[in-house]
Motif scaffolding. Structure first.
Motif, PDB file in Angstrom:
ATOM      1  N   PRO A   6       0.343  16.754   7.759  1.00 32.86           N
ATOM      2  CA  PRO A   6       0.256  16.096   6.447  1.00 32.86           C
ATOM      3  C   PRO A   6      -1.208  15.803   6.086  1.00 32.86           C
ATOM      4  O   PRO A   6      -2.007  15.437   6.945  1.00 32.86           O
ATOM      5  CB  PRO A   6       1.047  14.806   6.650  1.00 32.86           C
ATOM      6  CG  PRO A   6       1.950  15.074   7.819  1.00 32.86           C
ATOM      7  CD  PRO A   6       1.163  15.977   8.711  1.00 32.86           C
ATOM      8  N   TYR A  16      -3.840   7.404  -2.570  1.00 35.25           N
ATOM      9  CA  TYR A  16      -3.723   6.116  -1.876  1.00 35.25           C
ATOM     10  C   TYR A  16      -3.865   5.026  -2.928  1.00 35.25           C
ATOM     11  O   TYR A  16      -4.869   4.979  -3.643  1.00 35.25           O
ATOM     12  CB  TYR A  16      -4.842   6.029  -0.832  1.00 35.25           C
ATOM     13  CG  TYR A  16      -4.978   4.720  -0.102  1.00 35.25           C
ATOM     14  CD1 TYR A  16      -5.991   3.823  -0.424  1.00 35.25           C
ATOM     15  CD2 TYR A  16      -4.119   4.405   0.939  1.00 35.25           C
ATOM     16  CE1 TYR A  16      -6.123   2.638   0.266  1.00 35.25           C
ATOM     17  CE2 TYR A  16      -4.255   3.217   1.632  1.00 35.25           C
ATOM     18  CZ  TYR A  16      -5.264   2.328   1.299  1.00 35.25           C
ATOM     19  OH  TYR A  16      -5.395   1.150   1.995  1.00 35.25           O
ATOM     20  N   PHE A  42       7.630   6.364   6.216  1.00 39.67           N
ATOM     21  CA  PHE A  42       7.612   7.598   5.431  1.00 39.67           C
ATOM     22  C   PHE A  42       8.964   7.894   4.818  1.00 39.67           C
ATOM     23  O   PHE A  42      10.011   7.618   5.414  1.00 39.67           O
ATOM     24  CB  PHE A  42       7.231   8.783   6.329  1.00 39.67           C
ATOM     25  CG  PHE A  42       5.777   8.846   6.686  1.00 39.67           C
ATOM     26  CD1 PHE A  42       5.288   8.137   7.769  1.00 39.67           C
ATOM     27  CD2 PHE A  42       4.902   9.618   5.948  1.00 39.67           C
ATOM     28  CE1 PHE A  42       3.949   8.188   8.106  1.00 39.67           C
ATOM     29  CE2 PHE A  42       3.560   9.672   6.276  1.00 39.67           C
ATOM     30  CZ  PHE A  42       3.088   8.962   7.356  1.00 39.67           C
ATOM     31  N   GLY A  43       8.936   8.494   3.625  1.00 34.21           N
ATOM     32  CA  GLY A  43      10.123   9.144   3.097  1.00 34.21           C
ATOM     33  C   GLY A  43      10.301  10.470   3.822  1.00 34.21           C
ATOM     34  O   GLY A  43       9.408  10.926   4.531  1.00 34.21           O
ATOM     35  N   TYR A  87       0.850  -1.178   0.000  1.00 32.19           N
ATOM     36  CA  TYR A  87       0.000   0.000   0.000  1.00 32.19           C
ATOM     37  C   TYR A  87       0.887   1.231   0.000  1.00 32.19           C
ATOM     38  O   TYR A  87       1.826   1.336   0.792  1.00 32.19           O
ATOM     39  CB  TYR A  87      -0.908   0.005   1.234  1.00 32.19           C
ATOM     40  CG  TYR A  87      -1.869  -1.149   1.264  1.00 32.19           C
ATOM     41  CD1 TYR A  87      -1.478  -2.375   1.791  1.00 32.19           C
ATOM     42  CD2 TYR A  87      -3.153  -1.027   0.753  1.00 32.19           C
ATOM     43  CE1 TYR A  87      -2.345  -3.450   1.808  1.00 32.19           C
ATOM     44  CE2 TYR A  87      -4.031  -2.096   0.770  1.00 32.19           C
ATOM     45  CZ  TYR A  87      -3.621  -3.300   1.296  1.00 32.19           C
ATOM     46  OH  TYR A  87      -4.480  -4.359   1.310  1.00 32.19           O
ATOM     47  N   THR A  99      -0.445  -3.809  11.650  1.00 31.67           N
ATOM     48  CA  THR A  99      -1.148  -2.812  12.475  1.00 31.67           C
ATOM     49  C   THR A  99      -1.091  -1.417  11.875  1.00 31.67           C
ATOM     50  O   THR A  99      -1.085  -0.425  12.594  1.00 31.67           O
ATOM     51  CB  THR A  99      -0.621  -2.775  13.926  1.00 31.67           C
ATOM     52  OG1 THR A  99       0.779  -2.491  13.905  1.00 31.67           O
ATOM     53  CG2 THR A  99      -0.880  -4.081  14.620  1.00 31.67           C
ATOM     54  N   GLY A 100      -0.997  -1.324  10.567  1.00 30.12           N
ATOM     55  CA  GLY A 100      -1.108  -0.042   9.895  1.00 30.12           C
ATOM     56  C   GLY A 100       0.094   0.866   9.986  1.00 30.12           C
ATOM     57  O   GLY A 100       0.029   2.017   9.582  1.00 30.12           O
ATOM     58  N   LYS A 101       1.207   0.392  10.523  1.00 33.62           N
ATOM     59  CA  LYS A 101       2.365   1.279  10.659  1.00 33.62           C
ATOM     60  C   LYS A 101       2.891   1.657   9.277  1.00 33.62           C
ATOM     61  O   LYS A 101       3.163   0.805   8.449  1.00 33.62           O
ATOM     62  CB  LYS A 101       3.467   0.572  11.465  1.00 33.62           C
ATOM     63  CG  LYS A 101       3.157   0.494  12.947  1.00 33.62           C
ATOM     64  CD  LYS A 101       4.279  -0.155  13.709  1.00 33.62           C
ATOM     65  CE  LYS A 101       4.275  -1.656  13.524  1.00 33.62           C
ATOM     66  NZ  LYS A 101       5.299  -2.311  14.375  1.00 33.62           N
ATOM     67  N   LEU A 102       3.023   2.959   9.073  1.00 25.87           N
ATOM     68  CA  LEU A 102       3.508   3.476   7.805  1.00 25.87           C
ATOM     69  C   LEU A 102       4.995   3.821   7.911  1.00 25.87           C
ATOM     70  O   LEU A 102       5.459   4.283   8.959  1.00 25.87           O
ATOM     71  CB  LEU A 102       2.748   4.746   7.405  1.00 25.87           C
ATOM     72  CG  LEU A 102       1.241   4.621   7.186  1.00 25.87           C
ATOM     73  CD1 LEU A 102       0.676   5.970   6.760  1.00 25.87           C
ATOM     74  CD2 LEU A 102       0.925   3.561   6.160  1.00 25.87           C
ATOM     75  N   LEU A 130      -3.581  13.606   3.350  1.00 28.09           N
ATOM     76  CA  LEU A 130      -3.563  12.505   2.399  1.00 28.09           C
ATOM     77  C   LEU A 130      -3.998  12.972   1.017  1.00 28.09           C
ATOM     78  O   LEU A 130      -5.069  13.557   0.860  1.00 28.09           O
ATOM     79  CB  LEU A 130      -4.479  11.380   2.895  1.00 28.09           C
ATOM     80  CG  LEU A 130      -4.536  10.135   2.026  1.00 28.09           C
ATOM     81  CD1 LEU A 130      -3.172   9.447   1.948  1.00 28.09           C
ATOM     82  CD2 LEU A 130      -5.580   9.163   2.563  1.00 28.09           C
ATOM     83  N   GLY A 187       0.877  -3.796   4.875  1.00 26.63           N
ATOM     84  CA  GLY A 187      -0.537  -4.084   5.007  1.00 26.63           C
ATOM     85  C   GLY A 187      -0.800  -5.106   6.087  1.00 26.63           C
ATOM     86  O   GLY A 187      -0.392  -4.934   7.217  1.00 26.63           O
ATOM     87  N   SER A 188      -1.419  -6.177   5.724  1.00 32.25           N
ATOM     88  CA  SER A 188      -1.942  -7.174   6.649  1.00 32.25           C
ATOM     89  C   SER A 188      -0.924  -7.573   7.722  1.00 32.25           C
ATOM     90  O   SER A 188       0.220  -7.869   7.421  1.00 32.25           O
ATOM     91  CB  SER A 188      -2.353  -8.422   5.863  1.00 32.25           C
ATOM     92  OG  SER A 188      -2.802  -9.428   6.733  1.00 32.25           O
ATOM     93  N   GLY A 189      -1.380  -7.547   8.989  1.00 31.94           N
ATOM     94  CA  GLY A 189      -0.526  -7.963  10.092  1.00 31.94           C
ATOM     95  C   GLY A 189       0.462  -6.913  10.537  1.00 31.94           C
ATOM     96  O   GLY A 189       1.288  -7.181  11.400  1.00 31.94           O
ATOM     97  N   MET A 243       1.099   5.607  -0.366  1.00 37.11           N
ATOM     98  CA  MET A 243       0.382   6.857  -0.179  1.00 37.11           C
ATOM     99  C   MET A 243       1.270   8.046  -0.468  1.00 37.11           C
ATOM    100  O   MET A 243       2.495   7.960  -0.316  1.00 37.11           O
ATOM    101  CB  MET A 243      -0.115   6.961   1.274  1.00 37.11           C
ATOM    102  CG  MET A 243      -1.332   6.111   1.561  1.00 37.11           C
ATOM    103  SD  MET A 243      -1.269   5.360   3.206  1.00 37.11           S
ATOM    104  CE  MET A 243      -0.413   3.832   2.845  1.00 37.11           C
ATOM    105  N   TYR A 250       1.356  12.124   0.690  1.00 38.86           N
ATOM    106  CA  TYR A 250       0.815  13.171   1.551  1.00 38.86           C
ATOM    107  C   TYR A 250       1.390  14.514   1.115  1.00 38.86           C
ATOM    108  O   TYR A 250       2.552  14.603   0.703  1.00 38.86           O
ATOM    109  CB  TYR A 250       1.195  12.929   3.019  1.00 38.86           C
ATOM    110  CG  TYR A 250       0.405  11.825   3.682  1.00 38.86           C
ATOM    111  CD1 TYR A 250       0.773  10.489   3.550  1.00 38.86           C
ATOM    112  CD2 TYR A 250      -0.723  12.114   4.445  1.00 38.86           C
ATOM    113  CE1 TYR A 250       0.048   9.474   4.158  1.00 38.86           C
ATOM    114  CE2 TYR A 250      -1.454  11.116   5.055  1.00 38.86           C
ATOM    115  CZ  TYR A 250      -1.061   9.798   4.902  1.00 38.86           C
ATOM    116  OH  TYR A 250      -1.785   8.804   5.512  1.00 38.86           O
TER     117      TYR A 250
END
Lengths: 113, 112
Positions: A44, A49, A103-104, A32, A98-101, A46, A94-96, A34, A36
């Protein structure tokens, strides 16, 4: 080496130009992606996506993902002075996760009238 | 809808002082995050929460504590501030069943 690399710029273009902003990454698990936009002294926001490879268009903005090259791009057509901001790419497996992104560090764009 | 709000907007602390940053959201999202942003370093995750009553460490958790007693609030605490914690702090929530994150306006903290 950082997981996500982004040229900090600054990038200066004349109004009306096509802008290309890019990020490279090393983790092939990222699915995934994105983009910003961050105006000076603001949070930031969005912008785009996308999932997996391919293109996505939204008005003057096009996001492109090339997973084989581990490379993502944001194109801005007919750039305007109001597009002047810092653009951050972000991605996650993604999956597993917990949504941690991840970033550049952001590319600063200035569009001159 | 206010979205994500952060309190305070600015703060100056002396070394050793403590403070709490408040993040509030009205989007009913389960996941919430605290980041810090420093020049040349991008956004780095401090702590996060996947639901009311839960917290977990991110990339740079040392010197910070968090609590999520209510779903809509996520608090970030500095027990003994250090100059290295001078930064801009952002809270974010994540839309359910997605990885889209929505950020607050930030808190500018200076520790002298």
């Amino acid at each position: 080496q950082k997981e996500v690399e982004q040229d900090p710029g600054p990038l200066s273009v004349p109004e009306g130009a096509i802008v290309s902003l890019n990020c490279t990454y090393s983790n092939s698990a990222f699915q995934y992606f994105m983009w910003y936009r961050q105006y000076s002294r603001k949070g930031p926001e969005l912008l785009m996506y996308t999932y997996s490879s391919g293109n996505k268009e939204d008005g003057r903005f096009t996001a492109q993902v090339d997973k084989s090259s581990k490379y993502i791009s944001l194109f801005i057509r007919d750039s305007q002075p109001s597009d002047s901001a810092t653009y951050l790419c972000a991605m996650t497996p993604g999956s597993g996760n917990t949504g941690k992104l991840i970033f550049g560090q952001g590319t600063t764009l200035q569009v001159k009238p | 809808n206010a979205g994500v709000t952060q309190t305070p907007k600015f703060r100056v602390l002396k070394t050793g002082q403590s403070m709490t940053l408040l993040c509030a959201q009205d989007m009913n999202h389960e996941y919430m995050y605290w980041y810090r942003q420093d020049p040349g370093m991008g956004l780095r995750l401090i702590h996060y929460s996947v639901g009311e009553g839960t917290t977990a460490k991110g990339e740079v958790p040392d010197g910070y504590n968090v609590s999520r007693l209510k779903k809509q609030n996520f608090l970030l605490g500095l027990e003994s501030a250090a100059p290295s914690q001078t930064s801009v702090y952002f809270c974010a929530t994540q839309r359910d069943y997605s990885y889209e994150q929505y950020f607050g306006p930030g808190t500018r903290l200076t520790v002298t």
